[in-house]
Design a protein around this motif. Structure first.
Motif, short mmCIF file in Angstrom:
data_model
loop_
_atom_site.label_atom_id
_atom_site.label_comp_id
_atom_site.label_asym_id
_atom_site.label_seq_id
_atom_site.Cartn_x
_atom_site.Cartn_y
_atom_site.Cartn_z
N GLU A 115 0.93 -1.17 -0.11
CA GLU A 115 0.06 -0.11 -0.20
C GLU A 115 0.73 1.33 -0.20
OE1 GLU A 115 -4.01 1.79 2.20
OE2 GLU A 115 -2.40 0.61 3.39
N LYS A 116 1.72 1.23 0.69
CA LYS A 116 2.75 2.40 0.84
C LYS A 116 3.27 2.69 -0.47
CE LYS A 116 3.76 2.40 5.77
NZ LYS A 116 4.98 2.33 6.87
N ASN A 117 3.49 1.69 -1.30
CA ASN A 117 4.23 2.16 -2.48
C ASN A 117 3.19 2.63 -3.58
OD1 ASN A 117 6.83 1.38 -1.77
ND2 ASN A 117 6.65 -0.73 -2.44
N LYS A 118 2.14 1.94 -3.52
CA LYS A 118 0.97 2.41 -4.29
C LYS A 118 0.25 3.96 -3.88
CE LYS A 118 -0.96 -2.17 -4.65
NZ LYS A 118 -0.82 -2.30 -6.19
N ILE A 119 0.35 4.36 -2.70
CA ILE A 119 0.15 5.53 -2.42
C ILE A 119 1.09 6.65 -2.94
CG2 ILE A 119 0.07 7.30 -0.70
CD1 ILE A 119 -1.52 5.18 0.91
N LYS A 120 2.48 6.10 -2.96
CA LYS A 120 3.65 6.99 -3.53
C LYS A 120 3.53 7.01 -4.69
CE LYS A 120 8.69 7.45 -3.29
NZ LYS A 120 9.80 6.73 -2.68
N GLU A 121 3.13 6.09 -5.75
CA GLU A 121 2.86 6.27 -7.12
C GLU A 121 1.74 7.32 -7.36
OE1 GLU A 121 2.55 5.59 -11.26
OE2 GLU A 121 4.25 5.11 -9.74
N LEU A 122 0.80 7.18 -6.67
CA LEU A 122 -0.43 8.13 -6.87
C LEU A 122 -0.11 9.36 -6.56
CD1 LEU A 122 -3.54 6.20 -5.29
CD2 LEU A 122 -2.85 6.60 -7.74
N GLU A 123 0.76 9.69 -5.64
CA GLU A 123 1.19 11.18 -5.31
C GLU A 123 1.79 11.98 -6.49
OE1 GLU A 123 3.92 10.74 -2.25
OE2 GLU A 123 2.30 10.51 -0.43
N ARG A 124 2.13 11.22 -7.73
CA ARG A 124 2.37 11.87 -8.94
C ARG A 124 1.36 12.68 -9.55
NH1 ARG A 124 4.26 7.25 -12.80
NH2 ARG A 124 4.87 8.92 -14.09
N TYR A 125 0.10 12.12 -9.11
CA TYR A 125 -1.16 12.87 -9.83
C TYR A 125 -1.82 13.88 -8.56
CZ TYR A 125 -0.57 8.76 -12.79
OH TYR A 125 -0.16 8.01 -13.70
N LYS A 126 -0.86 14.24 -7.61
CA LYS A 126 -1.55 14.96 -6.35
C LYS A 126 -2.52 16.04 -6.95
CE LYS A 126 2.68 17.74 -6.36
NZ LYS A 126 4.04 17.70 -5.55
N GLU A 127 -2.44 16.74 -7.89
CA GLU A 127 -3.40 17.76 -8.24
C GLU A 127 -4.89 17.28 -8.43
OE1 GLU A 127 -2.14 15.73 -12.03
OE2 GLU A 127 -0.87 16.87 -10.21
N LYS A 128 -4.89 15.92 -8.75
CA LYS A 128 -6.22 15.44 -8.74
C LYS A 128 -6.70 14.38 -7.77
CE LYS A 128 -4.88 12.77 -13.00
NZ LYS A 128 -5.14 12.67 -14.29
N LEU A 129 -5.67 14.07 -7.05
CA LEU A 129 -5.68 12.90 -5.97
C LEU A 129 -6.60 13.42 -4.75
CD1 LEU A 129 -5.01 10.19 -4.99
CD2 LEU A 129 -2.90 11.10 -4.48
#
Length: 134
Positions: A115-129
């Motif tokens: 899960e931590k790695n998945k969240i880290k990957e999603l942070e690249r989309y922070k403007e829409k996350l």
């Protein structure tokens, strides 16, 4: 969410597995064709657990919601869902065997380990996350 917004929802496991043909795993090409058809629609909601093959969906999405659930809640839901399916109180894509329950528990365990790695990957989309704690 799909009902509230009147936007079609797509379960991506149903792209990967063809449940009309004995839960056959589709080829990468078949999956890509089906996924492209979804993304070509004006609006859509997809659920995913961060699989690489569906990265384009995250890139093309207007909004990404990450549902944060505790391990206890998720394991409880897996078991309750299996029991409901076993009693034909809920539909299912594949027969709710005991082996299937064990497999879902293993999948859930594996998800939380990553899960931590998945969240880290999603942070690249922070403007829409947006994180939703449930």
């Amino acid at each position: 969410m799909s009902k509230q917004l009147n936007i079609p929802n797509y379960e991506l496991d149903l792209l990967v597995y063809d449940d009309k043909n004995n839960h056959r795993k589709r080829t990468e090409k078949e999956i890509e064709v089906l996924f492209t058809k979804i993304l070509e629609k004006d609006s859509w909601i997809i659920e995913d657990v961060g699989r690489t093959k569906f990265k384009r969906g995250r890139e093309e999405a207007n909004k990404i919601y990450y549902l944060q659930l505790s391990k206890k809640v998720v394991y409880k839901r897996v078991i309750i869902r299996w029991l409901k399916q076993k009693r034909n109180l809920e539909s299912y894509n594949y027969p709710p065997t005991f082996a299937q329950l064990i497999d879902m528990i293993k999948v859930t365990h594996s998800y939380f380990k990553k899960e931590k790695n998945k969240i880290k990957e999603l942070e690249r989309y922070k403007e829409k996350l947006e994180f939703l704690k449930l």
